[in-house]
Design a protein around this motif. Sequence first.
Motif, short mmCIF file in Angstrom:
data_model
loop_
_atom_site.label_atom_id
_atom_site.label_comp_id
_atom_site.label_asym_id
_atom_site.label_seq_id
_atom_site.Cartn_x
_atom_site.Cartn_y
_atom_site.Cartn_z
N LEU B 156 41.87 34.63 103.06
CA LEU B 156 42.19 36.32 102.93
C LEU B 156 43.15 36.54 101.32
O LEU B 156 42.99 37.65 100.86
N ILE B 157 44.04 35.22 101.57
CA ILE B 157 44.98 36.08 100.37
C ILE B 157 44.11 35.84 99.28
O ILE B 157 43.94 37.16 97.87
N THR B 158 42.90 35.52 99.05
CA THR B 158 42.18 34.62 97.61
C THR B 158 41.54 35.92 97.95
O THR B 158 40.98 36.61 95.91
N GLY B 159 40.62 36.32 99.29
CA GLY B 159 39.98 37.82 98.64
C GLY B 159 40.51 38.61 98.00
O GLY B 159 40.01 39.60 97.36
N VAL B 160 41.28 38.67 98.56
CA VAL B 160 42.49 40.06 97.62
C VAL B 160 42.64 40.85 96.80
O VAL B 160 42.60 41.13 95.86
N ILE B 161 43.33 38.58 95.99
CA ILE B 161 43.15 38.83 94.66
C ILE B 161 42.30 39.09 94.02
O ILE B 161 41.71 39.69 92.93
N ALA B 162 40.62 38.22 94.56
CA ALA B 162 39.34 38.86 93.66
C ALA B 162 39.44 39.77 93.39
O ALA B 162 38.95 40.40 92.43
N LEU B 163 39.05 40.74 94.81
CA LEU B 163 38.36 42.10 94.84
C LEU B 163 39.25 42.77 93.91
O LEU B 163 39.41 43.79 92.68
N LYS B 164 40.83 42.35 93.91
CA LYS B 164 41.57 43.38 93.35
C LYS B 164 41.21 43.49 91.69
O LYS B 164 41.15 44.48 91.08
N TYR B 165 40.51 41.78 91.30
CA TYR B 165 40.49 42.01 89.65
C TYR B 165 38.51 42.85 89.37
O TYR B 165 38.76 43.31 88.72
N ILE B 166 38.28 42.19 90.39
CA ILE B 166 36.90 43.02 90.13
C ILE B 166 36.95 44.27 89.77
O ILE B 166 36.56 44.83 89.14
N GLY B 167 37.68 45.41 91.47
CA GLY B 167 37.76 46.20 90.97
C GLY B 167 37.90 47.14 89.82
O GLY B 167 37.42 47.98 89.23
N LYS B 168 39.34 45.59 88.53
CA LYS B 168 39.53 46.64 87.58
C LYS B 168 38.85 45.84 86.73
O LYS B 168 38.67 47.34 85.80
N LYS B 169 38.27 45.22 86.82
CA LYS B 169 36.89 44.96 85.62
C LYS B 169 35.99 45.65 85.87
O LYS B 169 35.36 46.19 85.01
N LYS B 170 35.68 46.29 87.46
CA LYS B 170 34.45 47.43 87.16
C LYS B 170 34.84 48.79 86.85
O LYS B 170 33.99 48.53 86.19
N LEU B 171 36.21 49.00 86.98
CA LEU B 171 36.48 50.27 86.48
C LEU B 171 36.20 49.99 85.45
O LEU B 171 35.97 51.62 84.34
N ALA B 172 37.14 49.00 84.34
CA ALA B 172 37.44 48.74 82.69
C ALA B 172 35.41 49.22 81.72
O ALA B 172 35.07 49.83 81.99
N ALA B 173 34.66 48.41 82.76
CA ALA B 173 33.27 48.44 82.94
C ALA B 173 32.75 49.93 82.63
O ALA B 173 31.55 50.32 81.49
N ASP B 174 33.24 50.36 83.95
CA ASP B 174 32.31 52.17 83.37
C ASP B 174 33.32 52.83 82.53
O ASP B 174 32.10 53.41 82.51
N ILE B 175 34.20 52.58 82.15
CA ILE B 175 34.73 53.56 81.06
C ILE B 175 34.49 53.03 79.47
O ILE B 175 33.87 54.01 79.17
N HIS B 176 34.22 51.48 79.95
CA HIS B 176 33.74 51.16 78.53
C HIS B 176 32.04 51.18 78.22
O HIS B 176 31.79 50.25 77.10
N GLY B 177 32.09 51.09 79.37
CA GLY B 177 30.04 51.36 78.65
C GLY B 177 29.83 50.23 79.08
O GLY B 177 29.90 49.00 78.66
#
Lengths: 140, 177
Positions: B156-177
């Motif tokens: 659970l803990i590792t999944g939450v941490i990984a998902l948080k990272y992925i979420g931020k990364k996806k947001l950054a990817a969407d912003i920067h194209g």
Amino acid sequence: MSIRPYSTKQEKKLTSNRYFKKCDVIIYFFILTLIISIFIYGFFSEDKKAGSIEVYENGKLSYLYELQKDYRKIKLELKNGFEEIEIKDNKVRAIDADCSNKLCIRQGWIAQTGDMIICIPNKLVIKIVGNKQEVDSILK
Amino acid sequence: MNKKERKKIVFQITLIIMSIYFSFLENMIPKPFPWMKIGLANIASLIGMEKYGAVFGIEITVLRILIYGFMMGTFMTPNFFISFFSGIVSVVIMAILFKFKEKLSIVAISTAAGVVHNIMQLIVAWGLFFRNISIFEKGTIIFIEIFIVSGTLAGLITGVIALKYIGKKKLAADIHG
């Protein structure tokens, strides 16, 4: 990275960004049943494999009895005498013997695997085998 | 395509190094039992899997276990075998569950992999060391329980941490194209 064209609500709607999706329940359900079933198994199974006693006369095995919870009184007929033993609650003790010092009776109940009641005048050894052992050895 | 491939390989190497670092870090955290780890190294596998697919993630895990084994000098020891087999089985389960990525969140995949990892550890350790101990006594049952519960928590803990990272990364990817 302070440019935020999305609000946090929109961020949460990004597809793979959710912490919980519907089919997660299947996995959590499996895991939970695994945990609960093992817990119930461990909590409610009380089968104690009772051992048995081996009676050695002069170094040779002459009798074998099973330890049991109910009370049982056995009179062992030996070559040069007799010995009365009681079995109760997976334990055994000597009640009556025809030796002079009656040390075997004074020893009382034995319960653990490997414990012995010894009567030297009668050359008798009563030994417990195969009981569920709780500790490996006890330093007395 | 060379630039894209290079980018992918560099990403993979970065993740492997990150997971080795996490393994090392976890080794130093004080734990009640030596095997009660949080498995932070699997975060890298999850992130890699999310971005480039299941095989990518499996490669990360396998290489991480091998390199860490070499580094720490445990390479063919029984502990290494336990870690290797349980790691492989858990990451294969992760890959299988990853096919249903639309319906399963990363947290659930990570939890399942965590439980499977710990159970495999028990099985391999039993097969190597403890063949003569019956598994049906109360002591071993309690032990197995603790293993399974700590495995789910770790997942659970590792999944939450990984998902948080992925979420931020996806947001950054969407912003920067």
